[in-house]
Design an enzyme around this catalytic site. Structure first.
Site, PDB file in Angstrom:
ATOM      1  N   GLY A   4    -107.029  67.972 -50.226  1.00 17.38           N
ATOM      2  CA  GLY A   4    -107.227  66.919 -51.216  1.00 17.38           C
ATOM      3  C   GLY A   4    -105.851  66.525 -51.726  1.00 17.38           C
ATOM      4  O   GLY A   4    -105.298  65.480 -51.395  1.00 17.38           O
ATOM      5  N   ARG A   5    -105.282  67.441 -52.509  1.00 19.98           N
ATOM      6  CA  ARG A   5    -103.997  67.210 -53.154  1.00 19.98           C
ATOM      7  C   ARG A   5    -102.905  66.721 -52.189  1.00 19.98           C
ATOM      8  O   ARG A   5    -102.190  65.781 -52.491  1.00 19.98           O
ATOM      9  CB  ARG A   5    -103.543  68.541 -53.783  1.00 19.98           C
ATOM     10  CG  ARG A   5    -102.308  68.462 -54.644  1.00 19.98           C
ATOM     11  CD  ARG A   5    -101.908  69.879 -55.094  1.00 19.98           C
ATOM     12  NE  ARG A   5    -103.047  70.682 -55.466  1.00 19.98           N
ATOM     13  CZ  ARG A   5    -103.606  70.685 -56.672  1.00 19.98           C
ATOM     14  NH1 ARG A   5    -103.079  69.957 -57.627  1.00 19.98           N
ATOM     15  NH2 ARG A   5    -104.666  71.418 -56.924  1.00 19.98           N
TER      16      ARG A   5
ATOM     17  N   TYR B  62    -104.342  73.747 -66.750  1.00 19.44           N
ATOM     18  CA  TYR B  62    -103.711  74.737 -65.869  1.00 19.44           C
ATOM     19  C   TYR B  62    -102.269  75.053 -66.249  1.00 19.44           C
ATOM     20  O   TYR B  62    -101.606  75.815 -65.546  1.00 19.44           O
ATOM     21  CB  TYR B  62    -103.662  74.208 -64.428  1.00 19.44           C
ATOM     22  CG  TYR B  62    -104.966  73.737 -63.832  1.00 19.44           C
ATOM     23  CD1 TYR B  62    -106.067  74.595 -63.739  1.00 19.44           C
ATOM     24  CD2 TYR B  62    -105.081  72.452 -63.313  1.00 19.44           C
ATOM     25  CE1 TYR B  62    -107.243  74.147 -63.163  1.00 19.44           C
ATOM     26  CE2 TYR B  62    -106.249  72.012 -62.728  1.00 19.44           C
ATOM     27  CZ  TYR B  62    -107.332  72.869 -62.661  1.00 19.44           C
ATOM     28  OH  TYR B  62    -108.491  72.428 -62.079  1.00 19.44           O
TER      29      TYR B  62
ATOM     30  N   CYS C  43    -106.672  64.501 -80.619  1.00 22.74           N
ATOM     31  CA  CYS C  43    -106.524  65.326 -81.814  1.00 22.74           C
ATOM     32  C   CYS C  43    -106.641  66.802 -81.498  1.00 22.74           C
ATOM     33  O   CYS C  43    -107.584  67.475 -81.920  1.00 22.74           O
ATOM     34  CB  CYS C  43    -107.551  64.897 -82.856  1.00 22.74           C
ATOM     35  SG  CYS C  43    -107.079  63.325 -83.556  1.00 22.74           S
ATOM     36  N   GLU C  44    -105.738  67.301 -80.716  1.00 19.61           N
ATOM     37  CA  GLU C  44    -105.599  68.734 -80.447  1.00 19.61           C
ATOM     38  C   GLU C  44    -104.131  68.993 -80.199  1.00 19.61           C
ATOM     39  O   GLU C  44    -103.477  68.213 -79.500  1.00 19.61           O
ATOM     40  CB  GLU C  44    -106.397  69.140 -79.199  1.00 19.61           C
ATOM     41  CG  GLU C  44    -107.884  68.947 -79.396  1.00 19.61           C
ATOM     42  CD  GLU C  44    -108.735  69.788 -78.460  1.00 19.61           C
ATOM     43  OE1 GLU C  44    -108.203  70.746 -77.860  1.00 19.61           O
ATOM     44  OE2 GLU C  44    -109.917  69.458 -78.348  1.00 19.61           O
TER      45      GLU C  44
HETATM   46  C1  PLP Z   1    -111.047  71.674 -53.943  1.00 20.39           C
HETATM   47  C2  PLP Z   1    -111.380  71.958 -52.531  1.00 20.39           C
HETATM   48  C3  PLP Z   1    -110.575  71.478 -51.498  1.00 20.39           C
HETATM   49  C4  PLP Z   1    -109.300  70.721 -51.750  1.00 20.39           C
HETATM   50  O1  PLP Z   1    -108.330  71.462 -52.389  1.00 20.39           O
HETATM   51  P1  PLP Z   1    -106.838  70.886 -52.482  1.00 20.39           P
HETATM   52  O2  PLP Z   1    -106.099  71.949 -53.188  1.00 20.39           O
HETATM   53  O3  PLP Z   1    -106.897  69.614 -53.248  1.00 20.39           O
HETATM   54  O4  PLP Z   1    -106.369  70.673 -51.099  1.00 20.39           O
HETATM   55  C5  PLP Z   1    -110.971  71.715 -50.200  1.00 20.39           C
HETATM   56  N1  PLP Z   1    -112.101  72.408 -49.916  1.00 20.39           N
HETATM   57  C6  PLP Z   1    -112.902  72.894 -50.887  1.00 20.39           C
HETATM   58  C7  PLP Z   1    -114.131  73.614 -50.514  1.00 20.39           C
HETATM   59  C8  PLP Z   1    -112.571  72.686 -52.216  1.00 20.39           C
HETATM   60  O5  PLP Z   1    -113.364  73.175 -53.171  1.00 20.39           O
END
Ligand code: PLP
Length: 437
Positions: free
Chosen positions: A293-294, A334, A361-362
């Site tokens: 994802g990231r 995080y 407001c935190e």
């Molecule tokens: C969150 C997640 C990802 C993606 O994680 P990244 O750190 O953004 O690459 C891939 N597979 C599963 C099952 C996830 O829960």
């Protein structure tokens, strides 16, 4: 990597003191669209995808990259990745529906949920989406739904918890005995035996050990354990696999002190070892899958925000923005670092130390602690970097603040890909009972 190169790697550069993102003047963007504003850069998404795809292809052709939709589920973003040939990994039926809306075909989608409900299963099975189970107990429920809907038992996969995890924060480490995810070593044979007995003929296997892993060596232990588990299943059950999925977790350099993940090292640790397992001969000819994802999306987006208050309380300087943890929750959730820079650095001035804070407001609403920046002024714009992953998708309406717009930049053009919410969106689903009218 020097600082200019580090910025350039994210398609950012200063031209005569003005910050440009993808060849576009960020001050103009902020003036034109208002702030806070999520700015997404199409070219970076395409570049990251291609780079990763080519690196894996070079070692092992039969592979599929599933974009983890939870990182960024904007339909325009999904369509960019679709056009590159990506597949998708979803954590909920809402994400699957968003993918279908983006025109993504169900055979490109995998459903890696956890704590699945029967409704989740009905939706996935009804739409022919592959399910990646997280618990043995879910198997009987899934089979009943497959039978009720008169569908075939095509392929089944389990998420394995290899007990060795890694990640940028304890909440994002997703393997270990005390972690809710996946099936431990001691139940793996039982899970696949049960699937065989229930009539499944094709099998996949999956791990996802954590998130934000910038040192590829952190994958090594988990993967060794994963391979031992796979070899054990293949030996004991005489089972071959359609795919082996290594999950996501590839990190990006949030801090200028960090270099980008070394893809070559990642390939050596993960893909090459995977090839060795396959070449040993008894696991079939599995497809190699990963679910970043990231890595694909984080660096493709920045948030532009405006300074509304500069405050010096005699001890500390604060620069107060119109974006807070409602807009970007990662710092407070995080303790994540996001680099923050000026959009207009023409009058480089004495360097001062600021806490960059939001309007929530935190007191925890701090986006950047002790940041050294050339003297800031009210009304000027700042850019918060690397917000494409878990930025908008984790944003909220806390403090009754509307969510901000998202735009896409590409080839010098800008497109709105999500309008800013309006006040009415905040109260749209509220109902006042008669006695309170
Ligand atoms: C969150 C997640 C990802 C993606 O994680 P990244 O750190 O953004 O690459 C891939 N597979 C599963 C099952 C996830 O829960």
């Amino acid at each position: 990597m020097n600082y200019e190169a580090w910025l350039k790697n994210k398609d950012l550069e200063y031209r005569d003191g003005i910050l440009y993102f993808g060849d576009i003047n960020t001050v103009n963007l902020a003036n034109q669209y208002g702030t806070p504003l999520y700015v997404n850069n199409e070219q970076i998404i395409r570049d990251r995808y291609k780079k990763l795809k080519n690196a894996i292809n070079f070692e092992y052709k039969n592979n599929e990259i599933h974009f983890a939709v939870k990182a960024n589920s904007n339909i325009a973003i999904l369509r960019i990745l679709k056009s590159e040939g990506a597949s998708f990994d979803c954590t909920s039926s809402g994400e699957i529906r968003t993918c279908l809306k983006a025109g993504i075909s169900p055979d490109k989608i995998m459903f890696t949920g956890n704590m699945f409900t029967d409704e989740d299963f009905k939706f996935a099975v009804g739409h022919d989406v592959l399910v990646n189970l997280d618990s043995i107990s879910q198997l009987d429920r899934l089979v009943k739904i497959i039978d009720d809907l008169g569908k075939e038992k095509r392929i089944i996969s389990f998420r394995i918890n290899p007990e060795f995890g890694a990640g940028h924060h304890p909440h994002t480490i997703t393997a270990g005995k005390n972690i809710k995810f996946g099936i431990l070593d001691n139940q793996v044979i039982e899970a696949y035996t049960k699937a065989l007995n229930l009539g499944f003929m094709k099998f996949g296997i999956h791990i996802h050990i954590g998130s934000g892993i910038i040192n590829p060596l952190d994958f090594e232990k988990a993967i060794e354990k994963f391979f031992a588990i796979i070899a054990n299943i293949a030996d004991k059950l005489d089972m071959v696999f359609e795919f082996i999925d290594f999950g996501g977790g590839l990190g990006i350099p949030y801090n200028p002190k960090e270099d980008p993940l070394n893809l070559g090292d990642f390939i050596n640790i993960v893909v090459k070892k995977f090839k060795e397992i396959v070449e040993r001969g008894n696991v079939g000819a599995p497809q190699f899958k990963i679910e970043p994802g990231r890595y694909l999306i984080a660096e493709a987006s920045i948030i532009l925000a405006q300074i509304n208050t500069i405050k010096y309380n005699g001890y500390k300087r604060f620069a107060g923005l119109n974006a807070g943890f409602n807009t970007l929750i990662r710092p407070i959730l995080y303790g994540s670092y996001h680099h923050i820079i000026k959009c207009d650095n023409r009058n480089e001035n004495e360097i001062l130390t600021y806490d960059i804070v939001g309007p929530i407001c935190e007191s925890g609403d701090v986006l950047g602690k002790n940041r050294e920046l050339s003297k800031l002024k009210e009304n000027e714009y700042l850019a918060i970097l690397d917000t494409g992953a878990y930025g908008f998708t984790m944003s909220s309406n806390y403090n009754s603040r509307t969510r901000s717009a998202e735009i896409l930049i590409n080839n010098g053009c800008t497109h709105i890909i999500r309008e800013a919410e309006k006040f009415n969106d905040l109260i749209a689903h509220q109902i006042i009972p008669d006695h309170l009218k």
